[in-house]
Design a protein around this motif. Sequence first.
Motif, PDB file in Angstrom:
ATOM      1  N   PHE A 185       0.849  -1.182   0.000  1.00  0.00           N
ATOM      2  CA  PHE A 185       0.000   0.000   0.000  1.00  0.00           C
ATOM      3  C   PHE A 185       0.886   1.234   0.000  1.00  0.00           C
ATOM      4  N   ARG A 186       0.319   2.369  -0.379  1.00  0.00           N
ATOM      5  CA  ARG A 186       1.045   3.619  -0.276  1.00  0.00           C
ATOM      6  C   ARG A 186       0.094   4.733   0.135  1.00  0.00           C
ATOM      7  N   GLN A 187       0.658   5.750   0.772  1.00  0.00           N
ATOM      8  CA  GLN A 187      -0.128   6.881   1.211  1.00  0.00           C
ATOM      9  C   GLN A 187       0.711   8.144   1.105  1.00  0.00           C
ATOM     10  N   ALA A 188       0.234   9.090   0.305  1.00  0.00           N
ATOM     11  CA  ALA A 188       0.877  10.387   0.166  1.00  0.00           C
ATOM     12  C   ALA A 188       0.253  11.355   1.163  1.00  0.00           C
ATOM     13  N   PRO A 189       0.979  12.411   1.548  1.00  0.00           N
ATOM     14  CA  PRO A 189       0.427  13.382   2.499  1.00  0.00           C
ATOM     15  C   PRO A 189      -0.905  13.947   2.027  1.00  0.00           C
ATOM     16  N   ASP A 238       9.667 -14.295  -1.670  1.00  0.00           N
ATOM     17  CA  ASP A 238      10.651 -15.343  -1.455  1.00  0.00           C
ATOM     18  C   ASP A 238      10.211 -16.061  -0.188  1.00  0.00           C
ATOM     19  N   THR A 239       9.480 -17.150  -0.352  1.00  0.00           N
ATOM     20  CA  THR A 239       8.898 -17.824   0.802  1.00  0.00           C
ATOM     21  C   THR A 239       9.959 -18.433   1.711  1.00  0.00           C
ATOM     22  N   ALA A 240      11.073 -18.903   1.144  1.00  0.00           N
ATOM     23  CA  ALA A 240      12.130 -19.504   1.939  1.00  0.00           C
ATOM     24  C   ALA A 240      12.731 -18.494   2.910  1.00  0.00           C
ATOM     25  N   ASN A 241      12.846 -17.252   2.482  1.00  0.00           N
ATOM     26  CA  ASN A 241      13.424 -16.206   3.313  1.00  0.00           C
ATOM     27  C   ASN A 241      12.380 -15.319   3.968  1.00  0.00           C
ATOM     28  N   ARG A 242      11.112 -15.658   3.803  1.00  0.00           N
ATOM     29  CA  ARG A 242      10.014 -14.892   4.395  1.00  0.00           C
ATOM     30  C   ARG A 242      10.109 -13.419   4.020  1.00  0.00           C
ATOM     31  N   ALA A 243      10.237 -13.160   2.722  1.00  0.00           N
ATOM     32  CA  ALA A 243      10.417 -11.802   2.243  1.00  0.00           C
ATOM     33  C   ALA A 243       9.434 -11.471   1.122  1.00  0.00           C
ATOM     34  N   LEU A 244       9.026 -10.223   1.073  1.00  0.00           N
ATOM     35  CA  LEU A 244       8.165  -9.669   0.040  1.00  0.00           C
ATOM     36  C   LEU A 244       8.907  -8.519  -0.626  1.00  0.00           C
ATOM     37  N   TYR A 245       8.751  -8.380  -1.945  1.00  0.00           N
ATOM     38  CA  TYR A 245       9.460  -7.341  -2.680  1.00  0.00           C
ATOM     39  C   TYR A 245       8.504  -6.560  -3.571  1.00  0.00           C
ATOM     40  N   LEU A 246       8.874  -5.325  -3.839  1.00  0.00           N
ATOM     41  CA  LEU A 246       8.203  -4.515  -4.845  1.00  0.00           C
ATOM     42  C   LEU A 246       9.282  -3.857  -5.697  1.00  0.00           C
ATOM     43  N   GLN A 247       9.439  -4.340  -6.924  1.00  0.00           N
ATOM     44  CA  GLN A 247      10.363  -3.734  -7.872  1.00  0.00           C
ATOM     45  C   GLN A 247       9.639  -2.603  -8.582  1.00  0.00           C
ATOM     46  N   MET A 248      10.155  -1.394  -8.463  1.00  0.00           N
ATOM     47  CA  MET A 248       9.529  -0.211  -9.022  1.00  0.00           C
ATOM     48  C   MET A 248      10.441   0.379 -10.090  1.00  0.00           C
ATOM     49  N   ASN A 249       9.981   0.353 -11.332  1.00  0.00           N
ATOM     50  CA  ASN A 249      10.723   0.906 -12.457  1.00  0.00           C
ATOM     51  C   ASN A 249       9.974   2.093 -13.039  1.00  0.00           C
ATOM     52  N   SER A 250      10.678   2.892 -13.825  1.00  0.00           N
ATOM     53  CA  SER A 250      10.079   4.053 -14.487  1.00  0.00           C
ATOM     54  C   SER A 250       9.297   4.909 -13.503  1.00  0.00           C
ATOM     55  N   LEU A 251       9.907   5.214 -12.380  1.00  0.00           N
ATOM     56  CA  LEU A 251       9.226   5.943 -11.318  1.00  0.00           C
ATOM     57  C   LEU A 251       8.837   7.347 -11.759  1.00  0.00           C
ATOM     58  N   LYS A 252       7.689   7.786 -11.268  1.00  0.00           N
ATOM     59  CA  LYS A 252       7.139   9.100 -11.561  1.00  0.00           C
ATOM     60  C   LYS A 252       6.989   9.890 -10.269  1.00  0.00           C
ATOM     61  N   PRO A 253       6.986  11.226 -10.348  1.00  0.00           N
ATOM     62  CA  PRO A 253       6.799  12.021  -9.128  1.00  0.00           C
ATOM     63  C   PRO A 253       5.525  11.648  -8.366  1.00  0.00           C
ATOM     64  N   GLU A 254       4.469  11.262  -9.066  1.00  0.00           N
ATOM     65  CA  GLU A 254       3.234  10.888  -8.402  1.00  0.00           C
ATOM     66  C   GLU A 254       3.323   9.577  -7.636  1.00  0.00           C
ATOM     67  N   ASP A 255       4.443   8.852  -7.767  1.00  0.00           N
ATOM     68  CA  ASP A 255       4.679   7.659  -6.964  1.00  0.00           C
ATOM     69  C   ASP A 255       5.199   7.999  -5.569  1.00  0.00           C
ATOM     70  N   THR A 256       5.524   9.253  -5.334  1.00  0.00           N
ATOM     71  CA  THR A 256       6.031   9.672  -4.034  1.00  0.00           C
ATOM     72  C   THR A 256       4.995   9.397  -2.951  1.00  0.00           C
ATOM     73  N   ALA A 257       5.392   8.647  -1.926  1.00  0.00           N
ATOM     74  CA  ALA A 257       4.476   8.262  -0.855  1.00  0.00           C
ATOM     75  C   ALA A 257       5.228   7.449   0.182  1.00  0.00           C
ATOM     76  N   MET A 258       4.575   7.225   1.313  1.00  0.00           N
ATOM     77  CA  MET A 258       5.035   6.231   2.262  1.00  0.00           C
ATOM     78  C   MET A 258       4.466   4.890   1.820  1.00  0.00           C
ATOM     79  N   TYR A 259       5.322   3.892   1.688  1.00  0.00           N
ATOM     80  CA  TYR A 259       4.911   2.575   1.229  1.00  0.00           C
ATOM     81  C   TYR A 259       4.893   1.594   2.393  1.00  0.00           C
ATOM     82  N   TYR A 260       3.822   0.815   2.482  1.00  0.00           N
ATOM     83  CA  TYR A 260       3.627  -0.145   3.558  1.00  0.00           C
ATOM     84  C   TYR A 260       3.408  -1.537   2.982  1.00  0.00           C
TER      85      TYR A 260
END
Length: 125
Positions: free
Chosen positions: A37-41, A72-94
Amino acid sequence: QVQLVESGGGSVQAGGSLRLSCAASEYTYSYYCLAWFRQAPGQEREGVATIHSYGRTTYADSVKGRFTISQDTANRALYLQMNSLKPEDTAMYYCAALTGVSESYCNRFELYNYWGQGTQVSVSS
């Protein structure tokens, strides 16, 4: 009980890339959804992407084709690969988890029951 901790946020220029990570404590659930999830001010929280424990993914239209969620279930990890980022992507990500459900519930955002503390992403022009 699941504890989630995000990392990987930072400041980048438009067009750049970041990879967010979410580390989870040990868990015994076989069926679950994970999400970013993400939330901008001044704005409401927005669902960005989801993935079921069996691999099905969904994306918000605003990030489709640019962001990729994975786990990655073995390492109990979740990822979000973000490419071609835009200014409107600015936010706190949860990162968040919804436990004990089938994949059809992954977009029921109001049901998520575990949350991380957030990591800041800032994209400049």
